[in-house]
Design a protein around this motif. Structure first.
Motif, PDB file in Angstrom:
ATOM      1  N   UNK A  45       0.745  -1.213  -0.175  1.00 45.23           N
ATOM      2  CA  UNK A  45      -0.023   0.125   0.133  1.00 45.23           C
ATOM      3  C   UNK A  45       0.910   1.129  -0.046  1.00 45.23           C
ATOM      4  N   UNK A  46       1.915   1.219   0.939  1.00 47.65           N
ATOM      5  CA  UNK A  46       2.738   2.261   0.982  1.00 47.65           C
ATOM      6  C   UNK A  46       3.523   2.410  -0.561  1.00 47.65           C
ATOM      7  N   UNK A  47       3.980   1.531  -1.112  1.00 47.15           N
ATOM      8  CA  UNK A  47       4.559   1.485  -2.432  1.00 47.15           C
ATOM      9  C   UNK A  47       3.722   2.136  -3.235  1.00 47.15           C
ATOM     10  N   UNK A  48       2.417   1.827  -3.463  1.00 46.24           N
ATOM     11  CA  UNK A  48       1.371   2.509  -4.340  1.00 46.24           C
ATOM     12  C   UNK A  48       1.333   3.747  -4.079  1.00 46.24           C
ATOM     13  N   UNK A  49       1.220   4.095  -2.663  1.00 49.94           N
ATOM     14  CA  UNK A  49       1.124   5.681  -2.515  1.00 49.94           C
ATOM     15  C   UNK A  49       2.480   6.284  -3.077  1.00 49.94           C
ATOM     16  N   UNK A  50       3.601   5.856  -2.919  1.00 52.64           N
ATOM     17  CA  UNK A  50       4.739   6.354  -3.458  1.00 52.64           C
ATOM     18  C   UNK A  50       4.767   6.628  -4.915  1.00 52.64           C
ATOM     19  N   UNK A  73      11.172  10.717   2.412  1.00 51.11           N
ATOM     20  CA  UNK A  73      11.354  10.050   3.839  1.00 51.11           C
ATOM     21  C   UNK A  73      11.138   8.898   4.037  1.00 51.11           C
ATOM     22  N   UNK A  74      11.660   8.406   5.277  1.00 49.31           N
ATOM     23  CA  UNK A  74      11.415   7.067   5.631  1.00 49.31           C
ATOM     24  C   UNK A  74      10.196   6.353   5.704  1.00 49.31           C
ATOM     25  N   UNK A  75       9.131   7.263   6.073  1.00 49.86           N
ATOM     26  CA  UNK A  75       7.693   6.927   6.190  1.00 49.86           C
ATOM     27  C   UNK A  75       6.863   7.851   5.514  1.00 49.86           C
ATOM     28  N   UNK A  76       7.295   8.938   4.536  1.00 44.96           N
ATOM     29  CA  UNK A  76       6.397   9.622   3.929  1.00 44.96           C
ATOM     30  C   UNK A  76       7.041  10.406   2.797  1.00 44.96           C
ATOM     31  N   UNK A  77       6.010  10.653   1.710  1.00 44.96           N
ATOM     32  CA  UNK A  77       6.555  11.612   0.806  1.00 44.96           C
ATOM     33  C   UNK A  77       5.979  12.800   0.643  1.00 44.96           C
ATOM     34  N   UNK A  78       6.545  14.040   0.398  1.00 46.65           N
ATOM     35  CA  UNK A  78       6.025  15.288   0.829  1.00 46.65           C
ATOM     36  C   UNK A  78       6.341  16.033  -0.620  1.00 46.65           C
ATOM     37  N   UNK A  79       5.165  16.508  -1.137  1.00 45.77           N
ATOM     38  CA  UNK A  79       5.363  17.268  -2.286  1.00 45.77           C
ATOM     39  C   UNK A  79       4.924  18.714  -1.934  1.00 45.77           C
ATOM     40  N   UNK A  80       5.807  19.654  -2.676  1.00 45.06           N
ATOM     41  CA  UNK A  80       5.875  20.896  -2.553  1.00 45.06           C
ATOM     42  C   UNK A  80       6.107  21.606  -3.805  1.00 45.06           C
ATOM     43  N   UNK A  81       5.690  22.686  -4.126  1.00 37.91           N
ATOM     44  CA  UNK A  81       5.610  23.418  -5.342  1.00 37.91           C
ATOM     45  C   UNK A  81       6.251  24.974  -5.329  1.00 37.91           C
ATOM     46  N   UNK A  82       6.805  25.425  -6.400  1.00 44.58           N
ATOM     47  CA  UNK A  82       7.379  26.699  -6.657  1.00 44.58           C
ATOM     48  C   UNK A  82       6.131  27.735  -6.480  1.00 44.58           C
ATOM     49  N   UNK A  83       6.407  28.737  -5.887  1.00 41.20           N
ATOM     50  CA  UNK A  83       4.940  29.834  -5.764  1.00 41.20           C
ATOM     51  C   UNK A  83       4.612  30.435  -7.012  1.00 41.20           C
TER      52      UNK A  83
END
Length: 160
Positions: A45-50, A73-83
């Protein structure tokens, strides 16, 4: 003349016994790995989320014509974008979605750990977009799952 009458025998029929054995087998196949701490389902499930997060980053960068950064990261993927399309730093959260796992023993490791998705669809190792990068994200638990990405095309896939 006496006629022997047969009474109904008590006990279970063969069909009933087979059905009970089948049900016990199904319950054991599902329940035992969960009780033993097998994290295969959580890792999948985490692989699918990544994979979903990386594909979302690539499509958002192209659609919005902005730099999108994915920090693995080890337990999460964080998405950010340029303003804006002219800025080269990711300070705004991309979506309200979260891509993480709370299962113990399931971790992700990426090389490199921060990926920069350019407006042209490339994945680079720097915000300026000069160096396309290809690599992997490995989801570790009882088994491992590998996700590859190709920098020059932006393609993300799970390795079977």
């Amino acid at each position: 003349m006496k006629v022997a009458t047969l009474g109904r025998a008590s006990g279970f029929t063969m069909v009933e016994l087979v059905m009970v054995m089948v049900l016990i087998g199904v319950i054991a196949a599902i329940g035992v790995p969960r009780m033993m701490g097998n994290n295969t389902m959580a890792a999948a499930a985490f692989g699918d989320q990544v994979v979903s997060a990386l594909r979302t980053a690539q499509k958002s960068a192209v659609a919005r014509r902005r730099l999108v950064c994915a920090s693995v990261g080890a337990s999460a993927v964080t998405l950010t974008m340029s303003p804006s399309s002219t800025r080269r730093n990711c300070t705004e959260p991309l979506n309200a979605e979260t891509y993480s796992t709370s299962a113990s023993g399931v971790t992700a490791a990426a090389s490199p750990s921060t990926l920069y998705f350019q407006p042209n669809g490339m994945i680079t190792s720097d915000a300026d977009g000069r160096t396309p990068v290809s690599g992997t994200v490995v989801i570790q638990s009882d088994t491992s799952r590998t996700i590859t990405f190709e920098g020059s095309t932006g393609h993300v896939q799970v390795v079977p």
